[in-house]
Design an enzyme around this catalytic site. Structure first.
Site, PDB file in Angstrom:
ATOM      1  N   ARG A 171       0.794  -1.223   0.000  1.00 41.21           N
ATOM      2  CA  ARG A 171       0.000   0.000   0.000  1.00 41.21           C
ATOM      3  C   ARG A 171       0.830   1.278   0.000  1.00 41.21           C
ATOM      4  O   ARG A 171       0.554   2.204  -0.749  1.00 41.21           O
ATOM      5  CB  ARG A 171      -0.917   0.052   1.242  1.00 41.21           C
ATOM      6  CG  ARG A 171      -2.218  -0.666   1.083  1.00 41.21           C
ATOM      7  CD  ARG A 171      -2.637  -1.231   2.409  1.00 41.21           C
ATOM      8  NE  ARG A 171      -1.683  -2.271   2.781  1.00 41.21           N
ATOM      9  CZ  ARG A 171      -1.795  -3.542   2.412  1.00 41.21           C
ATOM     10  NH1 ARG A 171      -2.836  -3.930   1.750  1.00 41.21           N
ATOM     11  NH2 ARG A 171      -0.868  -4.428   2.722  1.00 41.21           N
ATOM     12  N   THR A 172       1.823   1.329   0.874  1.00 42.83           N
ATOM     13  CA  THR A 172       2.530   2.600   1.036  1.00 42.83           C
ATOM     14  C   THR A 172       3.247   2.983  -0.261  1.00 42.83           C
ATOM     15  O   THR A 172       3.106   4.100  -0.751  1.00 42.83           O
ATOM     16  CB  THR A 172       3.517   2.521   2.219  1.00 42.83           C
ATOM     17  OG1 THR A 172       2.776   2.127   3.369  1.00 42.83           O
ATOM     18  CG2 THR A 172       4.173   3.866   2.479  1.00 42.83           C
ATOM     19  N   LYS A 209      25.697  -4.205  -2.649  1.00 45.31           N
ATOM     20  CA  LYS A 209      27.162  -4.187  -2.823  1.00 45.31           C
ATOM     21  C   LYS A 209      27.831  -3.513  -1.629  1.00 45.31           C
ATOM     22  O   LYS A 209      29.048  -3.384  -1.590  1.00 45.31           O
ATOM     23  CB  LYS A 209      27.541  -3.421  -4.090  1.00 45.31           C
ATOM     24  CG  LYS A 209      26.949  -3.986  -5.368  1.00 45.31           C
ATOM     25  CD  LYS A 209      27.394  -3.112  -6.548  1.00 45.31           C
ATOM     26  CE  LYS A 209      26.729  -3.561  -7.836  1.00 45.31           C
ATOM     27  NZ  LYS A 209      26.979  -2.588  -8.915  1.00 45.31           N
ATOM     28  N   ARG A 232      11.511   3.899   3.116  1.00 47.89           N
ATOM     29  CA  ARG A 232      11.159   2.950   4.191  1.00 47.89           C
ATOM     30  C   ARG A 232      12.406   2.141   4.497  1.00 47.89           C
ATOM     31  O   ARG A 232      13.055   1.627   3.580  1.00 47.89           O
ATOM     32  CB  ARG A 232      10.028   2.028   3.754  1.00 47.89           C
ATOM     33  CG  ARG A 232       9.835   0.882   4.725  1.00 47.89           C
ATOM     34  CD  ARG A 232       8.605   0.079   4.439  1.00 47.89           C
ATOM     35  NE  ARG A 232       7.388   0.787   4.804  1.00 47.89           N
ATOM     36  CZ  ARG A 232       6.168   0.270   4.717  1.00 47.89           C
ATOM     37  NH1 ARG A 232       6.006  -0.956   4.273  1.00 47.89           N
ATOM     38  NH2 ARG A 232       5.109   0.966   5.071  1.00 47.89           N
ATOM     39  N   HIS A 286       5.457   5.929  11.535  1.00 50.62           N
ATOM     40  CA  HIS A 286       4.912   5.830  10.166  1.00 50.62           C
ATOM     41  C   HIS A 286       3.948   7.008  10.000  1.00 50.62           C
ATOM     42  O   HIS A 286       2.724   6.831   9.958  1.00 50.62           O
ATOM     43  CB  HIS A 286       4.212   4.477  10.004  1.00 50.62           C
ATOM     44  CG  HIS A 286       3.913   4.078   8.593  1.00 50.62           C
ATOM     45  ND1 HIS A 286       3.983   4.944   7.525  1.00 50.62           N
ATOM     46  CD2 HIS A 286       3.530   2.884   8.073  1.00 50.62           C
ATOM     47  CE1 HIS A 286       3.647   4.285   6.425  1.00 50.62           C
ATOM     48  NE2 HIS A 286       3.375   3.037   6.726  1.00 50.62           N
TER      49      HIS A 286
END
Ligand code: NCD
Length: 297
Positions: A49-50, A78, A99, A127
């Site tokens: 969703r986000t 890496k 995120r 959040h």
């Protein structure tokens, strides 16, 4: 405001202004206002969703999107540092949504970048954009953020959406109940913010249920447990089904940031109690409002 990192950075009037702007975006979604801008989405943790609603919000305003949904496909695998990644990506876009599993990562990204940064979840901490969606959803459904009885149930220890929503609601005159076993209760730090809000803690959902106007259900955050046995101990402890709602108010609304695992039975989905799909849909106007706010001062 350059960035959106923590809900603590917002006053009550900031929040109300964003909710007003979100309503404007919802009523008037055809505005082509971000057509020269590029959004960068950097997701170091899974998301449906986000990330997709940020990308859809941008594209529906005719902006463009670059980014990664899985950091294993980027130079992070890496060994590139977060600071180096941000220094590069900020050359390629106008705003970053990030995120990350580490608490404070979004703050570090914002301090590094000269362009706006939005926190789409930093570990189990915060959040904030989900919180604005949650507040928008409550306001739309109940007409107010005051005089409500709001219960939170599930993993209140690791659930970042709970941490930022409880903090925001403490600016309003609603009463909060935190329903969880002691080991999954909301950390004290998030309760110290409470100035207006009255709150109580309980392990028993059935004891609290009859008084609630809103029940905010969360998933047990499996990925945050150090010991898989601990997760096994808590999984499935609360399950919302028709039986558990027998003594609930008829007008009770059930919210969930989603994804759900088994904490809300699908038999609830078609009842008037279910607000969680509507809540997910509200991600678009709220995130459009935030993009507009940060890109067009
Ligand atoms: C939440 C999250 O990522 O914190 N999901 C979301 O953004 N809607 C909730 C969760 O993962 O349980």
């Amino acid at each position: 405001m350059k960035d959106i990192i923590s809900i603590n950075d917002f006053s009550k009037s900031d929040i109300l202004e964003i909710l007003r702007l979100a309503k404007e975006m919802e009523d008037n979604s055809n505005q082509m206002i971000l057509d020269d801008f590029v959004l960068g989405t950097l997701f170091y943790e899974p998301s449906t969703r986000t990330r997709l609603s940020f990308e859809a919000a941008m594209q529906r305003l005719h902006g463009r999107v670059i980014g990664f949904a899985d950091s294993n496909t980027s130079s992070v695998s890496k060994g590139e540092s977060l600071v180096d990644t941000i220094r590069i990506v900020e050359q390629y876009c106008d705003i970053i949504v990030i995120r990350h599993p580490t608490e404070g990562a979004a703050r570090l990204a914002a301090e590094t970048a000269s362009i706006p940064v939005i926190n789409a979840g930093d570990g189990s901490n915060q959040h904030p954009t989900q919180t604005l969606i949650d507040l928008y959803t409550i306001l739309k459904s109940r007409g107010s953020l005051d005089n409500l009885n709001i219960g939170f149930v599930g993993d209140l220890k690791y659930g970042r959406t709970v941490h930022s929503l409880a903090t925001a609601l403490s600016l309003f005159d609603s009463k909060m109940s935190f329903i969880a076993p002691e080991d999954l209760q909301i950390p004290k730090d998030y309760l110290d913010m409470h100035n207006n809000g009255e709150y109580r803690k309980s392990e028993s959902l059935s004891e609290i249920m009859p008084s609630l106007d809103i029940l905010y259900v969360t998933r047990i955050q499996k990925e945050r447990f150090q010991d898989p046995m601990e997760y096994e101990r808590f999984k499935g402890i609360y399950r919302i089904d028709r039986q558990s709602l027998l003594h609930a108010k008829k007008s009770l609304k059930i919210m969930h940031p989603l994804p759900r695992v088994d904490e809300i039975s699908t038999e609830i989905d078609l009842t008037d109690h279910a607000l969680y799909f509507e809540q997910a849909k509200n991600g678009i106007p709220v995130r459009q409002a935030l993009l507009r706010l940060l890109l067009k001062k």
